[in-house]
Design a protein around this motif. Structure first.
Motif, mmCIF file in Angstrom:
data_model
loop_
_atom_site.group_PDB
_atom_site.id
_atom_site.type_symbol
_atom_site.label_atom_id
_atom_site.label_comp_id
_atom_site.label_asym_id
_atom_site.label_seq_id
_atom_site.Cartn_x
_atom_site.Cartn_y
_atom_site.Cartn_z
ATOM 1 N N LEU A 172 10.218 114.711 59.743
ATOM 2 C CA LEU A 172 10.608 113.619 58.862
ATOM 3 C C LEU A 172 11.569 114.108 57.779
ATOM 4 C CD1 LEU A 172 7.261 111.660 58.460
ATOM 5 C CD2 LEU A 172 9.340 110.911 59.627
ATOM 6 N N ILE A 173 11.304 115.301 57.246
ATOM 7 C CA ILE A 173 12.221 115.884 56.258
ATOM 8 C C ILE A 173 13.593 116.112 56.893
ATOM 9 C CG2 ILE A 173 12.695 117.948 54.872
ATOM 10 C CD1 ILE A 173 9.658 118.185 54.479
ATOM 11 N N PHE A 174 13.588 116.639 58.094
ATOM 12 C CA PHE A 174 14.845 116.899 58.811
ATOM 13 C C PHE A 174 15.593 115.597 59.084
ATOM 14 C CE2 PHE A 174 17.100 117.628 62.880
ATOM 15 C CZ PHE A 174 18.014 118.555 62.413
ATOM 16 N N ALA A 175 14.880 114.558 59.508
ATOM 17 C CA ALA A 175 15.526 113.281 59.815
ATOM 18 C C ALA A 175 16.096 112.643 58.557
ATOM 19 C CB ALA A 175 14.522 112.345 60.477
ATOM 20 N N ALA A 176 15.362 112.709 57.449
ATOM 21 C CA ALA A 176 15.864 112.134 56.198
ATOM 22 C C ALA A 176 17.123 112.871 55.739
ATOM 23 C CB ALA A 176 14.784 112.201 55.121
ATOM 24 N N THR A 177 17.114 114.180 55.881
ATOM 25 C CA THR A 177 18.305 114.950 55.496
ATOM 26 C C THR A 177 19.468 114.634 56.435
ATOM 27 O OG1 THR A 177 16.834 116.679 54.721
ATOM 28 C CG2 THR A 177 19.135 117.264 54.964
ATOM 29 N N GLY A 178 19.185 114.461 57.722
ATOM 30 C CA GLY A 178 20.242 114.080 58.674
ATOM 31 C C GLY A 178 20.834 112.723 58.338
ATOM 32 N N LEU A 179 19.980 111.784 57.918
ATOM 33 C CA LEU A 179 20.469 110.469 57.518
ATOM 34 C C LEU A 179 21.361 110.581 56.287
ATOM 35 C CD1 LEU A 179 20.295 107.406 58.047
ATOM 36 C CD2 LEU A 179 18.365 107.362 56.458
ATOM 37 N N LEU A 180 20.948 111.394 55.333
ATOM 38 C CA LEU A 180 21.792 111.617 54.162
ATOM 39 C C LEU A 180 23.102 112.306 54.541
ATOM 40 C CD1 LEU A 180 19.191 112.697 51.457
ATOM 41 C CD2 LEU A 180 20.506 110.579 51.540
ATOM 42 N N TRP A 181 23.066 113.178 55.529
ATOM 43 C CA TRP A 181 24.275 113.856 55.975
ATOM 44 C C TRP A 181 25.264 112.861 56.579
ATOM 45 C CZ3 TRP A 181 26.131 115.085 61.059
ATOM 46 C CH2 TRP A 181 27.212 115.957 61.048
ATOM 47 N N LEU A 182 24.723 111.839 57.293
ATOM 48 C CA LEU A 182 25.604 110.805 57.855
ATOM 49 C C LEU A 182 26.255 109.984 56.751
ATOM 50 C CD1 LEU A 182 23.486 109.574 60.894
ATOM 51 C CD2 LEU A 182 25.576 110.942 60.949
ATOM 52 N N ILE A 183 25.512 109.769 55.672
ATOM 53 C CA ILE A 183 26.072 108.988 54.567
ATOM 54 C C ILE A 183 27.064 109.834 53.771
ATOM 55 C CG2 ILE A 183 25.475 107.788 52.416
ATOM 56 C CD1 ILE A 183 22.781 107.091 53.758
ATOM 57 N N TYR A 184 26.668 111.087 53.507
ATOM 58 C CA TYR A 184 27.509 112.006 52.735
ATOM 59 C C TYR A 184 27.840 113.206 53.619
ATOM 60 C CZ TYR A 184 25.532 109.306 48.910
ATOM 61 O OH TYR A 184 25.136 108.299 48.100
ATOM 62 N N PRO A 185 28.916 113.144 54.398
ATOM 63 C CA PRO A 185 29.198 114.197 55.385
ATOM 64 C C PRO A 185 29.524 115.570 54.795
ATOM 65 C CG PRO A 185 30.924 112.522 55.393
ATOM 66 C CD PRO A 185 29.887 112.067 54.445
ATOM 67 N N LYS A 186 29.761 115.657 53.513
ATOM 68 C CA LYS A 186 30.091 116.952 52.934
ATOM 69 C C LYS A 186 28.853 117.786 52.618
ATOM 70 C CE LYS A 186 34.421 115.419 50.995
ATOM 71 N NZ LYS A 186 35.249 115.277 49.824
ATOM 72 N N THR A 187 27.671 117.316 53.014
ATOM 73 C CA THR A 187 26.421 118.022 52.665
ATOM 74 C C THR A 187 25.878 118.815 53.845
ATOM 75 O OG1 THR A 187 25.147 116.074 53.223
ATOM 76 C CG2 THR A 187 25.777 116.334 50.912
ATOM 77 N N VAL A 188 26.758 119.448 54.592
ATOM 78 C CA VAL A 188 26.326 120.249 55.741
ATOM 79 C C VAL A 188 25.425 121.385 55.279
ATOM 80 C CG1 VAL A 188 27.134 121.719 57.625
ATOM 81 C CG2 VAL A 188 28.379 119.642 57.033
ATOM 82 N N PHE A 189 25.695 121.925 54.125
ATOM 83 C CA PHE A 189 24.886 123.013 53.585
ATOM 84 C C PHE A 189 23.433 122.565 53.430
ATOM 85 C CE2 PHE A 189 23.104 125.034 49.766
ATOM 86 C CZ PHE A 189 23.057 126.343 50.212
#
Length: 136
Positions: A95-112
């Motif tokens: 769930l933590i991974f999925a939430a971070t992936g969702l945020l990554w889709l919204i803010y693509p510069k957060t690959v780190f």
């Protein structure tokens, strides 16, 4: 006259002068006892108190020795605990991974941060599996 003001303890047979000391009555056996033979906290004579303590010790021993159920019920309980542990060991980090992936889709510069979440999730899964309740 001294005999009129004195009572004998039913436990130790000590004479208690009513003018100088109190006499107590046990709430279980109704014995008249002196201050030394009375437990004021429990309101019992020392005989009843020791009997009560012995009964508590026997009950504790019997419950400690008693089996906690049939082997089938213990296995079913262990299975349920394992399923619950496995659910949270795997589901929580995912769930933590999925939430971070969702945020990554919204803010693509957060690959780190996505990489950190992935590593954290995998570490949490492996740490949970190490502490997984394999034994009952």
């Amino acid at each position: 006259m001294a005999g009129d003001n004195s009572v004998f303890c039913d436990v130790c047979s000590r004479g208690v002068m009513l003018n100088w000391e109190h006499i107590y009555r046990c709430r279980l056996c109704s014995k008249h006892v002196c201050r030394d033979c009375f437990d004021a906290e429990l309101k019992l004579c020392i005989d009843c108190r020791s009997l009560l303590e012995r009964n508590r010790e026997l009950e504790a021993l019997q419950t400690a020795r008693a089996p906690q159920g049939t082997p089938e019920s213990r296995k079913a309980d262990l299975r349920a605990r394992r399923l619950s542990a496995l659910k949270w060991v795997v589901l929580g980090p995912l769930l933590i991974f999925a939430a971070t992936g969702l945020l990554w889709l919204i803010y693509p510069k957060t690959v780190f941060w996505f990489t950190i979440a992935l590593v954290h999730s995998l570490m949490s899964i492996f740490a949970g599996l190490v502490r997984y309740p394999w034994k009952g």
